[in-house]
Design a protein around this motif. Structure first.
Motif, PDB file in Angstrom:
ATOM      1  N   PHE A 124     -35.359  -4.786 -32.633  1.00  0.00           N
ATOM      2  CA  PHE A 124     -34.139  -4.807 -31.829  1.00  0.00           C
ATOM      3  C   PHE A 124     -34.395  -5.456 -30.467  1.00  0.00           C
ATOM      4  CE2 PHE A 124     -31.291  -2.969 -28.674  1.00  0.00           C
ATOM      5  CZ  PHE A 124     -30.057  -3.162 -29.271  1.00  0.00           C
ATOM      6  N   ARG A 125     -35.493  -5.113 -29.838  1.00  0.00           N
ATOM      7  CA  ARG A 125     -35.818  -5.703 -28.538  1.00  0.00           C
ATOM      8  C   ARG A 125     -36.107  -7.199 -28.665  1.00  0.00           C
ATOM      9  NH1 ARG A 125     -39.814  -2.359 -24.825  1.00  0.00           N
ATOM     10  NH2 ARG A 125     -38.961  -3.954 -23.442  1.00  0.00           N
ATOM     11  N   LEU A 126     -36.772  -7.580 -29.767  1.00  0.00           N
ATOM     12  CA  LEU A 126     -37.082  -8.992 -29.973  1.00  0.00           C
ATOM     13  C   LEU A 126     -35.820  -9.816 -30.174  1.00  0.00           C
ATOM     14  CD1 LEU A 126     -39.129 -11.289 -30.527  1.00  0.00           C
ATOM     15  CD2 LEU A 126     -39.125 -10.560 -32.924  1.00  0.00           C
ATOM     16  N   PHE A 127     -34.954  -9.368 -31.078  1.00  0.00           N
ATOM     17  CA  PHE A 127     -33.748 -10.138 -31.385  1.00  0.00           C
ATOM     18  C   PHE A 127     -32.743 -10.112 -30.239  1.00  0.00           C
ATOM     19  CE2 PHE A 127     -35.469  -9.822 -35.623  1.00  0.00           C
ATOM     20  CZ  PHE A 127     -35.043 -10.979 -36.240  1.00  0.00           C
ATOM     21  N   SER A 128     -32.766  -9.069 -29.422  1.00  0.00           N
ATOM     22  CA  SER A 128     -31.863  -9.035 -28.267  1.00  0.00           C
ATOM     23  C   SER A 128     -32.228 -10.100 -27.239  1.00  0.00           C
ATOM     24  CB  SER A 128     -31.884  -7.646 -27.624  1.00  0.00           C
ATOM     25  OG  SER A 128     -33.178  -7.353 -27.113  1.00  0.00           O
ATOM     26  N   LYS A 129     -33.500 -10.487 -27.165  1.00  0.00           N
ATOM     27  CA  LYS A 129     -33.935 -11.518 -26.228  1.00  0.00           C
ATOM     28  C   LYS A 129     -33.542 -12.918 -26.676  1.00  0.00           C
ATOM     29  CE  LYS A 129     -37.881  -8.883 -24.449  1.00  0.00           C
ATOM     30  NZ  LYS A 129     -39.362  -8.844 -24.292  1.00  0.00           N
ATOM     31  N   MET A 133     -32.001 -17.558 -25.313  1.00  0.00           N
ATOM     32  CA  MET A 133     -33.009 -18.580 -25.581  1.00  0.00           C
ATOM     33  C   MET A 133     -32.432 -19.823 -26.248  1.00  0.00           C
ATOM     34  SD  MET A 133     -36.386 -16.444 -26.745  1.00  0.00           S
ATOM     35  CE  MET A 133     -37.169 -15.271 -25.641  1.00  0.00           C
ATOM     36  N   GLY A 134     -31.235 -20.227 -25.887  1.00  0.00           N
ATOM     37  CA  GLY A 134     -30.654 -21.473 -26.365  1.00  0.00           C
ATOM     38  C   GLY A 134     -30.561 -21.579 -27.873  1.00  0.00           C
ATOM     39  N   PRO A 135     -31.394 -22.426 -28.504  1.00  0.00           N
ATOM     40  CA  PRO A 135     -31.297 -22.639 -29.963  1.00  0.00           C
ATOM     41  C   PRO A 135     -31.517 -21.369 -30.784  1.00  0.00           C
ATOM     42  CG  PRO A 135     -32.663 -24.334 -28.939  1.00  0.00           C
ATOM     43  CD  PRO A 135     -32.415 -23.292 -27.896  1.00  0.00           C
ATOM     44  N   LEU A 136     -32.242 -20.408 -30.227  1.00  0.00           N
ATOM     45  CA  LEU A 136     -32.534 -19.183 -30.966  1.00  0.00           C
ATOM     46  C   LEU A 136     -31.359 -18.212 -31.005  1.00  0.00           C
ATOM     47  CD1 LEU A 136     -36.217 -18.468 -29.858  1.00  0.00           C
ATOM     48  CD2 LEU A 136     -35.416 -19.476 -31.997  1.00  0.00           C
ATOM     49  N   LYS A 137     -30.242 -18.594 -30.388  1.00  0.00           N
ATOM     50  CA  LYS A 137     -29.065 -17.728 -30.429  1.00  0.00           C
ATOM     51  C   LYS A 137     -28.559 -17.511 -31.857  1.00  0.00           C
ATOM     52  CE  LYS A 137     -27.118 -18.589 -25.823  1.00  0.00           C
ATOM     53  NZ  LYS A 137     -25.958 -19.121 -25.077  1.00  0.00           N
ATOM     54  N   VAL A 138     -28.874 -18.450 -32.742  1.00  0.00           N
ATOM     55  CA  VAL A 138     -28.384 -18.337 -34.123  1.00  0.00           C
ATOM     56  C   VAL A 138     -29.018 -17.164 -34.862  1.00  0.00           C
ATOM     57  CG1 VAL A 138     -27.840 -20.784 -34.330  1.00  0.00           C
ATOM     58  CG2 VAL A 138     -30.132 -19.990 -34.921  1.00  0.00           C
ATOM     59  N   ILE A 139     -30.159 -16.671 -34.376  1.00  0.00           N
ATOM     60  CA  ILE A 139     -30.784 -15.512 -35.023  1.00  0.00           C
ATOM     61  C   ILE A 139     -30.777 -14.292 -34.098  1.00  0.00           C
ATOM     62  CG2 ILE A 139     -32.261 -16.900 -36.522  1.00  0.00           C
ATOM     63  CD1 ILE A 139     -34.562 -16.402 -34.593  1.00  0.00           C
ATOM     64  N   ALA A 140     -29.937 -14.326 -33.074  1.00  0.00           N
ATOM     65  CA  ALA A 140     -29.846 -13.196 -32.155  1.00  0.00           C
ATOM     66  C   ALA A 140     -29.068 -12.055 -32.800  1.00  0.00           C
ATOM     67  CB  ALA A 140     -29.171 -13.628 -30.852  1.00  0.00           C
ATOM     68  N   LEU A 141     -29.026 -10.917 -32.122  1.00  0.00           N
ATOM     69  CA  LEU A 141     -28.275  -9.772 -32.618  1.00  0.00           C
ATOM     70  C   LEU A 141     -26.809 -10.138 -32.816  1.00  0.00           C
ATOM     71  CD1 LEU A 141     -29.711  -6.837 -30.467  1.00  0.00           C
ATOM     72  CD2 LEU A 141     -30.177  -7.314 -32.866  1.00  0.00           C
ATOM     73  N   ASN A 142     -26.182  -9.449 -33.739  1.00  0.00           N
ATOM     74  CA  ASN A 142     -24.766  -9.630 -34.057  1.00  0.00           C
ATOM     75  C   ASN A 142     -24.472 -10.976 -34.723  1.00  0.00           C
ATOM     76  OD1 ASN A 142     -22.299  -8.277 -34.131  1.00  0.00           O
ATOM     77  ND2 ASN A 142     -21.510  -9.410 -32.367  1.00  0.00           N
ATOM     78  N   THR A 143     -25.480 -11.538 -35.389  1.00  0.00           N
ATOM     79  CA  THR A 143     -25.291 -12.748 -36.187  1.00  0.00           C
ATOM     80  C   THR A 143     -25.842 -12.498 -37.587  1.00  0.00           C
ATOM     81  OG1 THR A 143     -27.442 -13.706 -35.572  1.00  0.00           O
ATOM     82  CG2 THR A 143     -25.554 -14.211 -34.153  1.00  0.00           C
ATOM     83  N   PRO A 144     -25.293 -13.153 -38.605  1.00  0.00           N
ATOM     84  CA  PRO A 144     -25.818 -12.961 -39.974  1.00  0.00           C
ATOM     85  C   PRO A 144     -27.298 -13.319 -40.097  1.00  0.00           C
ATOM     86  CG  PRO A 144     -23.694 -14.062 -40.038  1.00  0.00           C
ATOM     87  CD  PRO A 144     -24.094 -14.005 -38.597  1.00  0.00           C
TER      88      PRO A 144
END
Length: 279
Positions: A124-129, A133-144
């Protein structure tokens, strides 16, 4: 005579086991056609309220069909990516020899001993960051992709493909190399088509696991419109006055994709699982 008696007891046992296994599915379908009050009474006769229960489900604020689409998207993408990534890892552990190969594989197997509950907070802490992080938003929290990315390379799938790759004819790899086929070409054009039954078994297991996944989507998908089917089904049962007829219709619909997939790939699934045991 004793053999005939043994066969009789065997058939009786198998009949009882079949009835016990099928009865929950039978009751689920029957309950979806009855009112909630009739279900609580324990009726086992079909009713005429299936369409009414279906309309209640579709008109509720649970966004059931949207959750169905979310679950289908996540399950299909997860399964497709897992077949490539995990099978490539299992293939590499057998085909490519190195000094640290067995040590790395041992570490992969040991990761199966770590319960997912111990990984929830770090994940949870990793994906919340990733949200910052620009391009990494696609794997952030609240995304498929936050749900998909952690399921495309699992220790079980890697082990499963490694076991089956051990029985894969190495002569085919050498012949393909002599013919000038590259390593990626060997994997996609030789290995994958040759192991269709293995992939069928892995597809069924991976799709089922993703389709029924509850814990991580509960944490990662925070918006109501991003929820998956297990989250919606859990929300139905948490109300003060649950509509059991509507719930059973929702469960029946949620069961259809897995049932269809299994019946389509039933023979390949059995062959793939049998091959993994032999390997």
């Amino acid at each position: 005579m004793s053999r005939k008696i043994g066969n009789v007891f065997q058939y009786i046992f198998l009949t009882i086991a079949s009835v016990v296994s099928v009865f929950p599915i039978f009751w689920m379908v029957i309950a979806s056609t009855n009112k909630s009050v009739d279900i609580t009474k324990g009726t086992l006769l079909p009713g005429g309220y299936f369409m009414e229960n279906l309309k209640t489900l579709l008109n509720s604020d649970l966004q059931y069909m949207n959750a169905f689409k979310n679950s289908l998207l996540i399950a299909v993408v997860t399964t497709a990516l897992a077949m490539i990534v995990s099978s490539a890892a299992g293939y590499a552990f057998v085909i490519y020899k190195s000094k640290g190969r067995e040590r790395v594989f041992t570490i992969v197997l040991l990761s199966m001993m770590v319960p997912f509950a111990a990984l929830m907070v770090p994940l949870f802490r990793l994906f919340s960051k990733f949200q910052h992080m620009g391009p990494l938003k696609v794997i952030a929290l609240n995304t498929p992709m936050a749900v998909i990315i952690i399921a495309i390379a699992t220790a079980f799938l890697i082990f499963f493909f490694r076991q089956n790759t051990q029985s894969f004819p190495k002569e085919l790899v050498e012949a393909a190399r002599i013919d000038g086929l590259g390593e990626f070409g060997i994997f996609f054009k030789v290995f994958m088509p040759t192991n269709k039954s293995v992939y069928a078994a892995a597809i069924v297991v991976t799709f089922m696991t993703s389709w029924n996944n509850y814990l991580w989507p509960l944490i990662a998908l925070q918006s109501p419109e991003k929820r998956t089917l297990p989250l919606v089904l859990a929300a139905m049962g948490s109300s003060y006055t649950p509509d059991y007829g509507m719930m059973m219709v929702a469960v029946v619909i949620a069961t259809i994709p897995m049932a269809v997939l299994f019946f389509i790939m039933q023979k390949q699934f059995v062959a793939g699982m049998t091959g993994s045991v032999k390997g």
